[in-house]
Motif scaffolding. Structure first.
Motif, PDB file in Angstrom:
ATOM      1  N   ASP A   1      17.935 -64.312 -16.351  1.00  0.00           N
ATOM      2  CA  ASP A   1      17.135 -65.544 -16.306  1.00  0.00           C
ATOM      3  C   ASP A   1      17.935 -66.665 -15.651  1.00  0.00           C
ATOM      4  O   ASP A   1      17.435 -67.404 -14.804  1.00  0.00           O
ATOM      5  CB  ASP A   1      16.719 -65.975 -17.717  1.00  0.00           C
TER       6      ASP A   1
ATOM      7  N   ALA B   1      14.656 -71.323 -23.644  1.00  0.00           N
ATOM      8  CA  ALA B   1      14.981 -70.350 -24.691  1.00  0.00           C
ATOM      9  C   ALA B   1      15.340 -69.002 -24.083  1.00  0.00           C
ATOM     10  O   ALA B   1      15.826 -68.122 -24.767  1.00  0.00           O
ATOM     11  CB  ALA B   1      13.801 -70.192 -25.644  1.00  0.00           C
ATOM     12  N   LYS B   2      15.089 -68.874 -22.789  1.00  0.00           N
ATOM     13  CA  LYS B   2      15.465 -67.622 -22.125  1.00  0.00           C
ATOM     14  C   LYS B   2      16.974 -67.632 -21.902  1.00  0.00           C
ATOM     15  O   LYS B   2      17.483 -68.477 -21.180  1.00  0.00           O
ATOM     16  CB  LYS B   2      14.720 -67.465 -20.793  1.00  0.00           C
ATOM     17  N   GLY B   3      17.631 -66.664 -22.546  1.00  0.00           N
ATOM     18  CA  GLY B   3      19.100 -66.721 -22.523  1.00  0.00           C
ATOM     19  C   GLY B   3      19.770 -65.549 -21.858  1.00  0.00           C
ATOM     20  O   GLY B   3      20.979 -65.369 -21.965  1.00  0.00           O
ATOM     21  N   MET B   4      18.995 -64.713 -21.170  1.00  0.00           N
ATOM     22  CA  MET B   4      19.605 -63.554 -20.515  1.00  0.00           C
ATOM     23  C   MET B   4      20.260 -63.972 -19.208  1.00  0.00           C
ATOM     24  O   MET B   4      19.804 -64.908 -18.546  1.00  0.00           O
ATOM     25  CB  MET B   4      18.533 -62.498 -20.218  1.00  0.00           C
ATOM     26  N   VAL B   5      21.306 -63.247 -18.863  1.00  0.00           N
ATOM     27  CA  VAL B   5      22.022 -63.545 -17.621  1.00  0.00           C
ATOM     28  C   VAL B   5      21.054 -63.527 -16.434  1.00  0.00           C
ATOM     29  O   VAL B   5      21.139 -64.354 -15.534  1.00  0.00           O
ATOM     30  CB  VAL B   5      23.161 -62.531 -17.405  1.00  0.00           C
TER      31      VAL B   5
ATOM     32  N   ILE C   1      20.877 -73.201 -22.603  1.00  0.00           N
ATOM     33  CA  ILE C   1      20.060 -72.309 -23.428  1.00  0.00           C
ATOM     34  C   ILE C   1      19.730 -73.009 -24.749  1.00  0.00           C
ATOM     35  O   ILE C   1      20.590 -73.636 -25.369  1.00  0.00           O
ATOM     36  CB  ILE C   1      20.807 -70.987 -23.687  1.00  0.00           C
TER      37      ILE C   1
END
Lengths: 122, 390
Positions: free
Chosen positions: A92, A86-90, A106
């Motif tokens: 991550d 669920a971590k969707g930041m670049v 994601i």
């Protein structure tokens, strides 16, 4: 029908059920599950799966650390790791890929895309 | 009201002291006296409230010039008026050079002395006013800094909150999405046509929620300056072609004609994923707001140092008064009354910022058809390769 072993490391019971249902209906019957990072790592060592579907936020040892261990150990580094998180930041994504993860999806993931990736690495 | 706290008159001539005492009595200010420079320094040491010293030059012990030097060395804010019977101009000049406010020749006219004191008073008044202004400014500055700090903290909290909430929302959404798609793929058994239709409605709205989460994360990243573009040399023509073809099915459902004309142009340096997001948003909106059997035309052409990409539709159009509003966050003007076609209200705001991050701009025109309908969104991307990193 494939006898390749897939290890799911994921702490959400219902996501595990959905994944198992999808995998078995796609012909993967050799599925193993761990609901925390420590059990997951032990299963990786004991069972030598052919592919790992790995969540990042899991109890005990997080997914990053599991991924790092898999890719640092000569006996396991060949095993493909697909992160489903669920971590969707670049950042991550970058972190997981820099630790050697083979792919990253994601949540909510698209099953067809995940299946494509599984077939690519198996 | 006097701006003086206290005066010090220094003269060895008692007559002058008396004259000055009567002159300054009306000022309603404390008056101190000294008969020599040395005595004056003693008095000054004891009473720090003195703000004006009126001194003779020729005195025993220490003369007025030496006293002036001492005063200006230690307490430059104390004003000094020099008075003397000397007619020498050089004394006057050296006194003023040493920081005396005025030089008055004895015997002086009373009004001359009054004027001198008045001038010093005006100067003190100005200085006090300036001081209080500076204090007010400092205070306001401090207050602003505190508020700014508080705002920064709140902003950080908001970012963290949105990021956490978004991630927390993704897990239940994943479960919902997966089980609906398992049902729709009939893995757990057959479905009636109605059941299938209802599940498609659920699926569409799960997608909508997922998009909203992504949009919220994007806008948060853009506004906190954390969105970095991954720029690479891209064939824009084929990128647009791919996006257009992904809309063929929804267009066909509404019998909308979808066309794309593009002359060839050199590759551009862009973040392809982000530009796909912009074009997807514009075509998605066009399909949403164009009635059945309408048409949507997409074009890309070179205009000086820019490539301009346009999406024109034959929908109901946009009032010119709303041209700016539609690029604001959560702004949805009523383009199709009673229509269920709703987005997140963030799409155009994100598109605008993504285009601007690329060094381009976005604009809208409406109406665009001869019968007064439709709208055209055009955004530009610079052709130059050295786009400043934002």
């Amino acid at each position: 029908m494939s006898n390749k072993k897939i290890l799911i490391i994921e702490d959400e019971e219902e996501i595990i059920i959905a994944l198992k249902l999808r995998l078995t209906s796609s012909g993967f019957n050799n599925i193993s599950v761990a609901t925390d990072g420590e059990t997951g790592w032990n299963k990786i060592l004991d069972e030598k799966p052919d592919l790992i579907i790995l969540d990042l936020i899991i109890p005990k040892i997080d997914g990053y650390e599991v991924c790092k261990r898999v890719k640092e150990s000569s006996s396991t580094k060949h095993i493909p790791v697909i992160i489903v998180s669920a971590k969707g930041m670049v950042k991550d994504l970058d972190k997981a890929l820099s630790l050697g993860a083979n792919d990253y999806l994601i949540k909510p993931y698209d099953w067809k895309l995940l299946l494509e990736k599984i077939n690519k690495y198996i | 009201m006097s701006y003086f706290n206290s005066f010090l008159v220094v003269d060895d001539d008692i007559d002058v002291i008396e004259l000055m005492t009567s002159l300054l009595a009306e000022k309603n200010t404390k008056l101190l006296t000294a008969r020599s420079g040395k005595e004056a320094l003693e008095v000054l040491k004891k009473d720090p409230s003195i703000d004006l010293v009126i001194t003779d030059i020729r005195m025993p012990d220490m003369d007025g010039i030496a006293l002036l030097k001492e005063i200006k060395k230690n307490t430059p804010n104390i004003e000094v008026i020099i008075m003397t019977a000397y007619t020498s101009l050089s004394y006057a000049i050296s006194a003023v050079n040493l920081g005396a406010e005025r030089y008055i020749q004895k015997p002086f006219q009373l009004n001359e002395m009054q004027l001198a004191i008045k001038q010093v008073e005006d100067k003190l008044k100005l200085r006090k006013e300036n001081q209080s202004l500076i204090e007010k400014l400092e205070h306001a500055k401090q207050e602003l800094e505190n508020k700014n700090e508080k705002l920064n903290q709140l902003d950080k909290l908001k970012d963290e909150f949105i990021s956490t909430v978004s991630h927390e929302l993704r897990t239940p959404l994943t479960i919902m999405k997966e089980f609906v798609s398992i049902l729709l793929d009939k893995i757990s058994g057959g479905l009636t046509e109605a059941q299938e239709e209802h599940l498609h409605a659920v699926q569409n709205n799960i997608e909508r929620l997922a998009l909203l989460i992504n949009d919220l994360l994007d806008i948060t990243k853009i506004e906190s300056g954390k969105l970095n573009l991954a720029k690479t040399e891209t064939d824009l023509g084929s990128l647009i072609k791919d996006v257009v073809s992904s809309f063929e099915t929804p267009a066909r459902k509404k019998e909308i004609t979808l066309t794309f004309d593009s002359p060839s142009f050199p590759p551009v340096i862009i973040d392809p994923g982000r530009i796909v997001q912009v074009i997807t948003n514009l075509i998605g909106n066009a399909i949403k707001f164009t009635p059945e059997k309408g048409s949507i035309g997409i074009s890309a052409e070179k205009n000086n140092d820019y490539i301009e990409i346009s999406v024109a539709d034959t929908g109901i159009g946009i009032n010119s008064g709303d041209f700016e509003k539609i690029f604001n966050k959560f702004e949805q003007i009523n383009r199709l009354a009673g229509s269920g076609a709703k987005g997140t209200g963030l799409g155009l705001a994100i598109s605008k910022r993504l285009v601007e991050l690329h060094g381009g701009s976005i604009r809208v025109e409406s109406p665009v058809t001869p019968d007064g309908k439709g709208s055209r969104f055009t955004f530009s991307l610079p052709l130059i390769t050295n786009i400043p990193e934002l």
